[in-house]
Design a protein around this motif. Structure first.
Motif, mmCIF file in Angstrom:
data_model
loop_
_atom_site.group_PDB
_atom_site.id
_atom_site.type_symbol
_atom_site.label_atom_id
_atom_site.label_comp_id
_atom_site.label_asym_id
_atom_site.label_seq_id
_atom_site.Cartn_x
_atom_site.Cartn_y
_atom_site.Cartn_z
ATOM 1 N N ILE A 1 0.837 -1.201 0.000
ATOM 2 C CA ILE A 1 0.000 0.000 0.000
ATOM 3 C C ILE A 1 0.874 1.254 0.000
ATOM 4 O O ILE A 1 0.608 2.240 -0.731
ATOM 5 C CB ILE A 1 -0.955 -0.012 1.207
ATOM 6 N N LEU A 2 1.933 1.254 0.801
ATOM 7 C CA LEU A 2 2.848 2.403 0.831
ATOM 8 C C LEU A 2 3.558 2.579 -0.512
ATOM 9 O O LEU A 2 3.845 3.719 -0.935
ATOM 10 C CB LEU A 2 3.867 2.224 1.959
ATOM 11 N N GLN A 3 3.832 1.465 -1.155
ATOM 12 C CA GLN A 3 4.455 1.530 -2.474
ATOM 13 C C GLN A 3 3.530 2.221 -3.480
ATOM 14 O O GLN A 3 3.985 3.048 -4.312
ATOM 15 C CB GLN A 3 4.793 0.117 -2.941
ATOM 16 N N LEU A 4 2.246 1.947 -3.400
ATOM 17 C CA LEU A 4 1.285 2.621 -4.266
ATOM 18 C C LEU A 4 1.214 4.126 -3.979
ATOM 19 O O LEU A 4 1.089 4.960 -4.905
ATOM 20 C CB LEU A 4 -0.093 1.987 -4.105
ATOM 21 N N ILE B 1 -0.146 11.522 1.849
ATOM 22 C CA ILE B 1 1.087 12.093 2.413
ATOM 23 C C ILE B 1 1.171 11.813 3.905
ATOM 24 O O ILE B 1 2.249 11.486 4.433
ATOM 25 C CB ILE B 1 1.121 13.614 2.123
ATOM 26 N N SER B 2 0.053 11.932 4.631
ATOM 27 C CA SER B 2 0.047 11.684 6.083
ATOM 28 C C SER B 2 0.408 10.221 6.384
ATOM 29 O O SER B 2 1.083 9.942 7.383
ATOM 30 C CB SER B 2 -1.317 12.022 6.671
ATOM 31 N N THR B 3 -0.034 9.296 5.539
ATOM 32 C CA THR B 3 0.277 7.878 5.752
ATOM 33 C C THR B 3 1.772 7.630 5.611
ATOM 34 O O THR B 3 2.365 6.881 6.413
ATOM 35 C CB THR B 3 -0.498 7.011 4.761
ATOM 36 N N LEU B 4 2.435 8.256 4.626
ATOM 37 C CA LEU B 4 3.879 8.082 4.464
ATOM 38 C C LEU B 4 4.644 8.699 5.639
ATOM 39 O O LEU B 4 5.637 8.124 6.106
ATOM 40 C CB LEU B 4 4.336 8.726 3.151
ATOM 41 N N ILE B 5 4.171 9.861 6.124
ATOM 42 C CA ILE B 5 4.829 10.487 7.276
ATOM 43 C C ILE B 5 4.664 9.605 8.519
ATOM 44 O O ILE B 5 5.598 9.426 9.297
ATOM 45 C CB ILE B 5 4.266 11.904 7.498
ATOM 46 N N TRP B 6 3.464 9.085 8.714
ATOM 47 C CA TRP B 6 3.214 8.225 9.894
ATOM 48 C C TRP B 6 4.023 6.925 9.815
ATOM 49 O O TRP B 6 4.557 6.454 10.822
ATOM 50 C CB TRP B 6 1.719 7.916 9.954
ATOM 51 N N ALA B 7 4.135 6.322 8.661
ATOM 52 C CA ALA B 7 4.856 5.060 8.496
ATOM 53 C C ALA B 7 6.368 5.231 8.576
ATOM 54 O O ALA B 7 7.094 4.252 8.818
ATOM 55 C CB ALA B 7 4.483 4.421 7.160
ATOM 56 N N GLY C 1 -7.839 10.931 12.135
ATOM 57 C CA GLY C 1 -7.859 9.675 11.397
ATOM 58 C C GLY C 1 -7.466 9.832 9.937
ATOM 59 O O GLY C 1 -8.052 9.186 9.050
ATOM 60 N N VAL C 2 -6.451 10.670 9.686
ATOM 61 C CA VAL C 2 -6.033 10.937 8.317
ATOM 62 C C VAL C 2 -5.194 9.805 7.729
ATOM 63 O O VAL C 2 -5.030 9.711 6.513
ATOM 64 C CB VAL C 2 -5.250 12.269 8.249
ATOM 65 N N VAL C 3 -4.658 8.935 8.595
ATOM 66 C CA VAL C 3 -3.806 7.834 8.131
ATOM 67 C C VAL C 3 -4.686 6.722 7.583
ATOM 68 O O VAL C 3 -5.805 6.479 8.083
ATOM 69 C CB VAL C 3 -2.901 7.332 9.277
ATOM 70 N N ASN C 4 -4.215 6.070 6.557
ATOM 71 C CA ASN C 4 -4.938 4.945 5.964
ATOM 72 C C ASN C 4 -5.217 3.899 7.033
ATOM 73 O O ASN C 4 -4.298 3.435 7.720
ATOM 74 C CB ASN C 4 -4.101 4.364 4.823
ATOM 75 N N ASP C 5 -6.483 3.531 7.161
ATOM 76 C CA ASP C 5 -6.878 2.596 8.218
ATOM 77 C C ASP C 5 -6.233 1.224 8.032
ATOM 78 O O ASP C 5 -5.831 0.586 9.008
ATOM 79 C CB ASP C 5 -8.403 2.456 8.239
ATOM 80 N N ARG C 6 -6.147 0.793 6.824
ATOM 81 C CA ARG C 6 -5.589 -0.531 6.573
ATOM 82 C C ARG C 6 -4.104 -0.569 6.898
ATOM 83 O O ARG C 6 -3.617 -1.530 7.500
ATOM 84 C CB ARG C 6 -5.822 -0.899 5.115
#
Length: 355
Positions: free
Chosen positions: A74-77, A103-109, A143-148
């Motif tokens: 998912i992060l790769q996508l 963008i928030s998901t990449l920062i969180w990960a 809850g801006v980060v991807n839930d999955r």
């Protein structure tokens, strides 16, 4: 604060491209390791007895790696999407609404996964949108980060039901006849796996001697030694052992359809000087009958004739004297254990005893 100071699209786009490659390499590496882990789990379940607790721990690690690979994809996508929209990001003062979650998901990960390119990507977005945007993404405000992605990279362990499902799938895939030793209850299905208690760890497994088998063998030997001899067939009467004494065979042996009873016949030892029984003790007392004494000189009848000649009174006195002397002689004879008496003396003796 002026946003965009320090941001360079020339640095962001290569990092996004490199992150895509890094995610792909890490996912392939973890996939190869997971195949090896699956074989190890199947081997643990096929052991006798099955090493179920160790297999559950490896299954939990397998689930965690599986979730990580899923999050990597998912992060790769997301990296592919941002790399394609690099010009939109560069010319926008505010973050586009459709890219906030990406963008928030990449920062969180970036603070969780071991991908060094994400750290540079986070730095460029902090320069572009400010520290507040970066802090909200790290804390997942709103809850801006991807839930999955958040669920797959969570530090919470998987449920016990999911672990058992993985074990059953692995056992079926490798044709291993395994069933869980302790089935899960309704309350344990959604809860994490319980800590191992060592129920599947053998005793003395390091040396391979397994002392528990020694104890079982000793108990079996003691049981066999203390057990009675096997019962013979129904109605069998053993022969009496050879030896002195008499054997009583008058006892009857009762047999049933369930189990035959073995009644050994024991010999009765004989003693040379056995005490008399109670029947022998109850006997009448023997009367002592003395023998007939020898006739005195002249004969017994001659003496009686002399007494008759003396007269009536003299005869009576002679009779009494004769009776008294006969009693004295019988007493002396009984005490001495010898002497003989005539029939008349015996008659006098009986008469005196009756009186």
């Amino acid at each position: 604060m002026v946003f965009g100071v320090g941001y360079k699209a020339s640095k962001l786009k290569p990092q996004l491209k490199m992150a895509v490659t890094r995610f792909q390499i890490s996912a392939n590496k973890k996939s190869a390791l997971m195949k090896q882990q699956i074989r190890e789990i199947a081997t643990l379940l096929a052991d006798d007895p099955p090493k179920e607790e160790k297999a559950r721990i490896k299954a939990e690690a397998l689930i965690r790696d599986d979730n990580t690979v899923e999050a990597y994809e998912i992060l790769q996508l997301n990296c592919d999407l941002l790399s394609g929209r690099i010009h939109l990001i560069t010319h926008s003062k505010q973050c586009p609404p459709d890219l906030i979650s990406c963008i928030s998901t990449l920062i969180w990960a970036s603070a969780i996964v071991d991908i060094p390119e994400l750290l540079e990507i986070r730095k460029q977005f902090r320069y572009k949108y400010g520290k507040e945007f970066d802090s909200d993404a790290i804390q997942n405000v709103g809850g801006v980060v991807n839930d999955r992605v958040a669920a797959r990279l969570s530090v919470q362990p998987p449920s016990a039901f999911l672990v058992q499902t993985y074990l059953e799938k692995i056992a079926d895939q490798h044709e291993v006849a395994w069933k869980p030793a302790v089935p899960l209850t309704g309350g344990q299905i959604s809860e994490p796996m319980v800590a191992p208690t060592g129920i599947s760890v053998p005793i003395g497994g390091g040396s391979g001697l397994n002392p528990s088998t020694f104890v079982e063998g000793a108990l079996d030997a003691h049981t066999k030694a203390s057990a009675p001899p096997a019962s013979p067939s129904s109605g069998f009467i053993p022969e009496a052992p050879k030896g002195t004494g008499t054997v009583s065979t008058t006892s009857s042996i009762s047999t049933t359809n369930h189990q035959s009873q073995y009644v050994p016949v024991l010999p009765t030892p004989s003693t040379p000087n056995a005490p008399p029984s109670k029947i022998e003790e109850i006997e009448e007392e023997d009367l002592y009958i003395p023998g007939v004494p020898k006739n005195p000189p002249g004969g017994f009848h001659s003496q009686n004739r002399n007494n008759d000649d003396d007269g009536g009174d003299g005869g009576d006195q002679a009779d009494r004297a004769s009776t008294q002397s006969a009693g004295e002689r019988s007493t002396n004879a009984k005490g001495d254990g010898g002497g003989d008496e005539s029939y008349d003396d015996l008659a006098a003796r009986f008469a005196s005893l009756q009186s």
